[in-house]
Design an enzyme around this catalytic site. Structure first.
Site, PDB file in Angstrom:
ATOM      1  N   GLY A  40       4.767  40.213  -7.253  1.00  0.00           N
ATOM      2  CA  GLY A  40       5.549  42.011  -7.136  1.00  0.00           C
ATOM      3  C   GLY A  40       7.409  41.099  -7.517  1.00  0.00           C
ATOM      4  O   GLY A  40       7.245  39.470  -7.728  1.00  0.00           O
ATOM      5  N   VAL A  97       1.974  38.676  -3.317  1.00  0.00           N
ATOM      6  CA  VAL A  97       0.820  38.837  -2.613  1.00  0.00           C
ATOM      7  C   VAL A  97      -0.492  37.892  -2.835  1.00  0.00           C
ATOM      8  O   VAL A  97      -0.926  37.441  -3.415  1.00  0.00           O
ATOM      9  CB  VAL A  97       0.869  40.683  -2.994  1.00  0.00           C
ATOM     10  CG1 VAL A  97      -0.493  41.012  -1.975  1.00  0.00           C
ATOM     11  CG2 VAL A  97       1.354  41.468  -2.680  1.00  0.00           C
ATOM     12  N   LYS A 111       1.582  39.445   2.011  1.00  0.00           N
ATOM     13  CA  LYS A 111       2.311  39.999   1.367  1.00  0.00           C
ATOM     14  C   LYS A 111       4.130  39.517   2.508  1.00  0.00           C
ATOM     15  O   LYS A 111       4.011  39.340   3.320  1.00  0.00           O
ATOM     16  CB  LYS A 111       2.552  41.435   1.886  1.00  0.00           C
ATOM     17  CG  LYS A 111       4.025  41.685   0.426  1.00  0.00           C
ATOM     18  CD  LYS A 111       3.204  43.800   0.455  1.00  0.00           C
ATOM     19  CE  LYS A 111       4.467  44.295  -0.657  1.00  0.00           C
ATOM     20  NZ  LYS A 111       4.570  45.191  -1.407  1.00  0.00           N
ATOM     21  N   ASP A 136       9.404  54.741  -3.990  1.00  0.00           N
ATOM     22  CA  ASP A 136      10.179  54.216  -4.884  1.00  0.00           C
ATOM     23  C   ASP A 136       7.627  54.701  -5.361  1.00  0.00           C
ATOM     24  O   ASP A 136       6.469  53.657  -5.747  1.00  0.00           O
ATOM     25  CB  ASP A 136       9.392  53.020  -4.208  1.00  0.00           C
ATOM     26  CG  ASP A 136       9.596  51.924  -6.266  1.00  0.00           C
ATOM     27  OD1 ASP A 136       9.573  52.811  -7.344  1.00  0.00           O
ATOM     28  OD2 ASP A 136       8.534  50.715  -5.795  1.00  0.00           O
TER      29      ASP A 136
END
Ligand SMILES: *[C@@H]1O[C@H](CO)[C@@H](O)[C@H](O)[C@H]1NC(C)=O
Ligand SMILES: *[C@@H]1O[C@H](CO)[C@@H](O)[C@H](O)[C@H]1NC(C)=O
Ligand SMILES: *[C@@H]1O[C@H](CO)[C@@H](O)[C@H](O)[C@H]1NC(C)=O
Ligand SMILES: *[C@@H]1O[C@H](CO)[C@@H](O)[C@H](O)[C@H]1NC(C)=O
Ligand SMILES: *[C@@H]1O[C@H](CO)[C@@H](O)[C@H](O)[C@H]1NC(C)=O
Ligand SMILES: *[C@@H]1O[C@H](CO)[C@@H](O)[C@H](O)[C@H]1NC(C)=O
Ligand SMILES: *[C@@H]1O[C@H](CO)[C@@H](O)[C@H](O)[C@H]1NC(C)=O
Ligand SMILES: *[C@@H]1O[C@H](CO)[C@@H](O)[C@H](O)[C@H]1NC(C)=O
Ligand SMILES: *[C@@H]1O[C@H](CO)[C@@H](O)[C@H](O)[C@H]1NC(C)=O
Length: 717
Positions: free
Chosen positions: A449, A454, A468, A564
């Site tokens: 990302g 991840v 992560k 988000d």
């Protein structure tokens, strides 16, 4: 070589004497047990001996103790002849008197089969114009005696102005066997030094002589003063040093050597040769020591015994030959270092019957041959040394870095709120190493990302996790981090991705989440591997997502906003149950990366315009975003930023009209009820998107209404 050995033997004897003097060690026996071994200064080794039973036939020695020190003589022996005796003859011009004298021993050298004895200097003098004085002797060794005159070690020597010495068999024989002459015209021409005919002459002795007598050829009787005498003698080779003064004066040489001059006798034992190879030796075999061997005598019958090389002692007595400690001799007598070579690079080691001289460690070659060289040449050693040094240095640096790394890890741990989190029971703190192992060194990438990577990992075989690793954390937010982690770890809901733990020993904390197997809603709706979903399934996803968000919003102590909400942040498990991810801590971490100067972060496409304007995140901001997600769930269309909410709303209307017209929803025949429920969903979505924040429903309302639709549909079925 013979000379060297002679020196060696003498030194060995000397060494033996030293040892005896210092009483450190009994000297090795040289006689049979109980037998005297010395007469005065003379050693008497077996087969020589003085007492009955202490000697072999012919080797008897009589020790005359009337002298001080006592003197040793070859004894007459059992036979009643003149064996071993000189017959002396002294005469004036007319005298013919003679008598016998015993042979006096000088010493015995067993290793060479030699005995030395004193012999006479015979003279032929004319001291006055009226007197004539002759002194002669005869050596007599019977055939049965063990002795012969050594031909190699003796010479016939004549000394005088005008001399011609002759060797005859006896006092009275006329013919001579050999002779030498020095016939000078003037005595002044005599030259000191070698006996080469200038006042002194020399002749080799015939081999195997047992009888001998020195005499002179025709004598001119008229040289009385100052050179009245001529001299003759059988003497050990190289013993007599001629001086021209010796030809002057009356009886000069006998005065110089009152006891006589040494000559050498070879001896042999037995009257037969060594036993032939393979033949058993006779009972009388004389070589009775081990480590010895038999050597045939050269000049007579019989044999002599010798210790083997590197052994020394008396081969005629049992156990007489003992190993020579060459190394010890080398240290005690530096002059023997040539006889027993061993270079400085070697280590001298005595062995039975020899010695070794291996090179020092790290060297190869042979110390005896003096060929020791370094195994590793200097260059190689320098290289090895350098490499070794570097290795040590590298190790030190490594250890230093390791310590520094550990310290850094500890610092990170503290800075990231480790001490606080350690007390939180609901959160597991992972070690850096642990995570590395769990993720197989971060080998399985799940996603990449904007905020970081991840990875898939395993708590154990059955429990996969998502690890992560974010890129960076805003320093100012770090204080909040621990708090957020604690709060989140307490958020336990089936529709929220569970935070299992974290690792704080790194700059940016690594978070460990529950693993959700089916990817995100984003992938399912829009991705390459799109999955067709029924209305019921979609409804279920929407409902449960809403429940998750509602749970967060309604947490009593601290209401948590996601901030988000978007399909990419709604993950689906293998049963397509949604789990909301990426909130709270993720936002903290993301803030730094987003490079926004204000605090407004999140996906622009799904962002509440009110939040964008005010920068104030509320529950209703999440509601707005959820409205868009709902829109996507319903229509399968992707929302793109710029599409104002009004546009989305009108699209929803159009969409509903289309469904109504075609009666087909998601490739399925659509019933009237389906359309009704779809309508309800569209209504909820629209309400969420209301620009007036207050008119937007709460997440709990939305969840309830969605559940209502589900119940209605169940009831219908
Ligand atoms: C020892 O020597 C002396 C002097 O020459 C002599 O008189 C004596 O007989 C000798 N003794 C023996 C036992 O030969
Ligand atoms: C020479 O020496 C011998 C033996 O020593 C001696 O008998 C003799 O008298 C000496 N003659 C002269 C002239 O000195
Ligand atoms: C020996 O010499 C002496 C004098 O020195 C002399 O009187 C005598 O006659 C000589 N004898 C002979 C045999 O020549
Ligand atoms: C004696 O013999 C040796 C060898 O044994 C020889 O070298 C030498 O020349 C001989 N000397 C004489 C004077 O004959
Ligand atoms: C002996 O020596 C003397 C003196 O040198 C000399 O005159 C004489 O001729 C010699 N005699 C013989 C036989 O050589
Ligand atoms: C003769 O000379 C040698 C060498 O100098 C020496 O060893 C030896 O003892 C001498 N011989 C005598 C009888 O003096
Ligand atoms: C050798 O010596 C032994 C003992 O001494 C004797 O019996 C034998 O007859 C001798 N043999 C010869 C050939 O002389
Ligand atoms: C000694 O001589 C005998 C007879 O000649 C011979 O058989 C034997 O091998 C010799 N031994 C040595 C050690 O030379
Ligand atoms: C031979 O020499 C070795 C070493 O000195 C010694 O141990 C051994 O006893 C000797 N052998 C005999 C039979 O004397």
């Amino acid at each position: 070589m013979v000379g060297k050995i002679a020196v060696a033997v003498m030194l060995i004897l000397a060494a033996a004497n030293n040892i005896a003097v210092h009483g450190e060690q009994a000297p090795p026996a040289i006689t049979l047990p109980g037998c005297p071994d010395k007469c005065g200064d003379v050693s008497i080794p077996y087969p020589f001996g003085m007492a009955p039973g202490c000697f072999l036939d012919g080797f008897e020695v009589s020790c005359n103790r009337t002298f001080d020190p006592p003197r040793a003589f070859l004894a007459r022996g059992s036979q009643q002849n003149d064996e071993g005796y000189y017959l002396s003859y002294e005469a004036a011009v007319t005298s013919t008197n003679y008598w016998s004298l015993p042979v006096e021993l000088v010493d015995v050298t067993l290793s060479r089969g030699e005995a030395r004895a004193y012999g006479a200097v015979v003279t032929d003098c004319t001291p006055t114009n009226e007197s004539y004085h002759v002194y002669r002797r005869q050596l007599t060794m019977l055939d049965s005696s063990p002795f012969v005159l050594s031909s190699s070690r003796n010479v016939l020597t004549g000394v005088g102005w005008n001399v011609q010495a002759q060797l005859t068999k006896s006092l009275y024989s006329s013919g001579y066997m050999l002779s030498c002459a020095s016939l000078l015209q003037f005595p002044e021409t005599a030259a000191s030094g070698s006996c080469s005919g200038m006042g002194c002459c020399e002749a080799n002795v015939t081999a195997g002589l047992r009888y001998s007598s020195v005499t002179f050829a025709h004598k001119n009787n008229s040289f009385w003063s100052p050179n009245p005498c001529s001299y003759g003698m059988v003497v050990e080779k190289n013993w007599y040093n001629f001086s021209k003064d010796d030809i002057y004066g009356n009886q000069t040489l006998p005065r110089k050597f009152p006891r006589g001059v040494p000559f050498v006798l070879d001896f042999a034992v037995g009257n037969a040769s060594c036993p032939a190879q393979g033949q058993p030796p006779l009972d009388s075999y004389a070589c009775r020591s081990g480590n010895s061997s038999c050597v045939n005598a050269t000049s007579s019958a019989g044999y002599i015994c010798k210790c083997w090389d590197h052994y020394d002692g008396n081969p005629y007595i049992p156990g007489g030959c003992q190993d020579i400690d060459e190394c010890d001799l080398r240290t005690k007598f530096p002059e023997l270092r040539d006889v027993y070579p061993c270079s400085d690079d070697g280590i001298c080691k005595n062995t039975p019957g020899d010695y070794e001289c291996p090179c020092k460690p790290g060297m190869k070659g042979d110390g005896k041959a003096g060929t020791c060289t370094e195994k590793f040449p200097l260059v190689a050693r320098v290289i090895v040394g350098t490499v070794g040094g570097l290795l040590v240095l590298a190790t030190l640096v490594f250890v230093f870095l390791l310590r520094k790394e550990k310290q850094k890890m500890k610092e990170f741990f503290i800075r990231n709120g480790g001490p606080i989190l350690e007390n939180a029971k609901s959160i597991k703190i992972f070690k850096k190493e642990e995570l590395k192992r769990m993720t197989r060194t971060y080998s399985h990438v799940l996603g990449n990302g904007a905020f970081g990577m991840v990875y898939k990992g395993f708590l154990d075989e059955q429990h996969p996790v998502a690890v992560k690793k974010s890129m960076k954390v805003d320093k100012t937010q770090k204080d909040q981090f621990a708090n957020e982690v604690i709060i989140q770890s307490q958020v336990i809901h089936k529709n929220i991705v569970r935070l299992i733990g974290c690792c704080l020993e790194v700059d940016v904390p690594i978070l460990v989440y529950e693993f959700v197997s089916n990817g995100s809603l984003q992938d399912i709706l829009h991705g390459e591997n799109k999955v067709p979903l029924t209305l019921d399934k979609r409804l279920a996803i929407a409902t449960e997502s809403a429940e998750g968000l509602a749970y967060m919003h309604s947490k009593t102590s601290t209401s948590i906003q996601h901030g988000d909400v978007k399909p990419a942040n709604i993950l689906l498990d293998d049963q397509f149950n949604p789990k909301i991810s990426d909130f709270g801590i993720s936002r903290l971490i993301a803030r730094d990366v987003a490079e926004h100067t204000n605090d407004v972060i999140g996906d622009n496409n799904y962002m509440d315009p009110v939040y964008r304007e005010t920068g104030l995140l509320t529950n209703k901001s999440d509601v707005y975003s959820f409205g868009l997600v709902l829109f996507e769930i319903i229509t399968g269309k992707k929302v793109v930023y710029g599409g104002a909410s009004s546009f989305v709303k009108s699209y929803l209307d159009t969409y509903l009209t289309e469904i109504r017209a075609n009666k087909v929803l998601f490739d399925k025949e659509t019933g009237e009820k389906d359309i009704e429920h779809l309508h309800c969903l569209i209504e909820i979505s629209k309400e969420c998107l209301d620009n007036n924040v207050d008119k937007r429903p709460e997440m709990t309302d939305i969840a309830e209404r969605l559940q209502g639709i589900i119940r209605a549909r169940r009831f219908l079925n």
